[in-house]
Design an enzyme around this catalytic site. Sequence first.
Site, PDB file in Angstrom:
ATOM      1  N   SER A   1      -9.741   1.742   2.667  1.00 22.73           N
ATOM      2  CA  SER A   1      -8.885   2.499   1.772  1.00 22.73           C
ATOM      3  C   SER A   1      -7.830   1.650   1.067  1.00 22.73           C
ATOM      4  O   SER A   1      -7.243   2.087   0.080  1.00 22.73           O
ATOM      5  CB  SER A   1      -8.171   3.629   2.535  1.00 22.73           C
ATOM      6  OG  SER A   1      -7.291   3.066   3.489  1.00 22.73           O
TER       7      SER A   1
ATOM      8  N   LYS B   1       0.841  -1.204   0.000  1.00 22.54           N
ATOM      9  CA  LYS B   1       0.000   0.000   0.000  1.00 22.54           C
ATOM     10  C   LYS B   1       0.876   1.254   0.000  1.00 22.54           C
ATOM     11  O   LYS B   1       1.877   1.304   0.725  1.00 22.54           O
ATOM     12  CB  LYS B   1      -0.900  -0.026   1.231  1.00 22.54           C
ATOM     13  CG  LYS B   1      -1.918   1.105   1.309  1.00 22.54           C
ATOM     14  CD  LYS B   1      -2.837   0.928   2.509  1.00 22.54           C
ATOM     15  CE  LYS B   1      -3.892   2.012   2.576  1.00 22.54           C
ATOM     16  NZ  LYS B   1      -4.827   1.824   3.694  1.00 22.54           N
TER      17      LYS B   1
ATOM     18  N   SER C   1      -9.787  -0.355   6.979  1.00 25.05           N
ATOM     19  CA  SER C   1      -9.261  -0.254   5.611  1.00 25.05           C
ATOM     20  C   SER C   1      -8.620  -1.510   5.038  1.00 25.05           C
ATOM     21  O   SER C   1      -8.396  -1.589   3.832  1.00 25.05           O
ATOM     22  CB  SER C   1      -8.252   0.879   5.513  1.00 25.05           C
ATOM     23  OG  SER C   1      -8.942   2.071   5.307  1.00 25.05           O
TER      24      SER C   1
HETATM   25  N1  GLN Z   1     -13.188   4.002   6.058  1.00 22.16           N
HETATM   26  C1  GLN Z   1     -12.519   4.503   7.236  1.00 22.16           C
HETATM   27  C2  GLN Z   1     -12.252   5.971   7.101  1.00 22.16           C
HETATM   28  O1  GLN Z   1     -12.521   6.509   6.060  1.00 22.16           O
HETATM   29  C3  GLN Z   1     -11.314   3.691   7.532  1.00 22.16           C
HETATM   30  C4  GLN Z   1     -10.052   4.204   6.970  1.00 22.16           C
HETATM   31  C5  GLN Z   1      -8.848   3.360   7.336  1.00 22.16           C
HETATM   32  O2  GLN Z   1      -8.965   2.326   7.989  1.00 22.16           O
HETATM   33  N2  GLN Z   1      -7.699   3.839   6.951  1.00 22.16           N
HETATM   34  O3  GLN Z   1     -11.790   6.599   8.008  1.00 22.16           O
END
Ligand code: GLN
Length: 447
Positions: free
Chosen positions: A153, A78, A177
């Site tokens: 994400s 990532k 994410s």
């Molecule tokens: N969907 C969550 C957010 O937008 C989780 C993001 C993450 O785990 N980096 O904050």
Amino acid sequence: MIDLKNLTIKSAHEDLKNGKYACRDLAEAYLNEIKKNNKEINAYLAVYDDVLEQADNAQKKFEDGTATLLTGIPIAIKGVILIKGKRSAASSKILENYVASYDATAILKLKKEGAVFLGETNLDEFAMGGSTENSAFGPTRNPSDLSRVAGGSSGGSVAAVAGDMALAALGSDTGGSVREPAGFCGIVGMKPTYGRVSRHGLMPLGSSLDCIGPIAKTAEDAAIIYEAIKGHDVMDSTSIKEDTYPGTNKKGAIGIPWDLIKAEGVDKSVQDNFEASVEKLKSLGYKVEDVSLKNLGLALAIYYIIMPAEASTNLARYDGVRYGLHVNGKNLMEDYMRTKGQGFGPETRRRILLGTYVLSAGYYDAYYGKAESARALLKGEFNEAFKKFDLILTPTAPFPAWKIGEKSDPLSVYLADIFTVTANIVGLPAISVPSGFEVGRKFESAK
Ligand code: GLN
């Protein structure tokens, strides 16, 4: 031809060990898939130019008898996890040309095993989002259905594995994410206990929530990666010392917070699929019971106060002076404003505004302070629940992967996190495993 569809880390290791093919052949097979499919799926933002060289170095480990389970295994990374000398853009214009000057601890550990890094994957900018639609470089598509999101994400890392463009991947999980995209694409995503994997070299988002986690096709593969990257690290003051890690004490019982699962907003298809999984677990002999966690319904509100607060603090460093993009203005203040205005996308700016608001004098006690108190309550409730249960079971997300562009209201995307954020708030480990597909898994049939 290597059968990438059915390959696991475990089986690839056997093949490499037995000389069925070489590390270079395996790396080439993945590079070919990337060449064929990445344009459409947009899982990778960059593919490294030294992949075959890495594979040849890994091969030497097989020859001199120092190979481990991860030697020669092609892995996607990532774009928020630093690899020395490689770009890590966090899918943001502000870091478009940023090249890392050191390795994240998790990367160093994988390098020691001789893993092969394929490339930098796409994500929601700075890991804020649940669909990878917030990337400055375009969304990642779901390999099972190209009209749908891959989740986020870590959508790029997950789509790389689900689309057979990597055998495994690393993602980061601040509120789901790793797990939510794994759920959307039908593979395994694991978020370790907070502090179990060093955060050194992971771009910080919500520092009290962030975890690096493995993405793989099987739970066994995820465990192989986890075992390699975990451990105390002096470079991360929040990392856990081995001897303070609690042991397990099996009770054979699963707790289910039905109130939240039956709530309005949770898709009927998700509820039905979940119930079918519960029945399966019962038939396998697990004790399944209702668990009451009084403040579970507050988790999303707690998260969307704490996370933006920490994110706004962490993102302050991208000011056009220290890192990345710099846009000139008439004075320093204008430099800041132009750099951040052009460098950050809308969701990132929204979270910075939200975060600075809840931290500002006069509002701190009303929002941030309250959220931290509620977080402590929730932690207590989980401690109590784990006296009785081995695990708490929920669906990963309240609805399946949506069509790209379908959700224009940010709040509706935040709702996708309702089941995942809790583990980050209380620091618990969590895993998403596949339990059925709404659409065909096959990439070919998705077209
Ligand atoms: N969907 C969550 C957010 O937008 C989780 C993001 C993450 O785990 N980096 O904050």
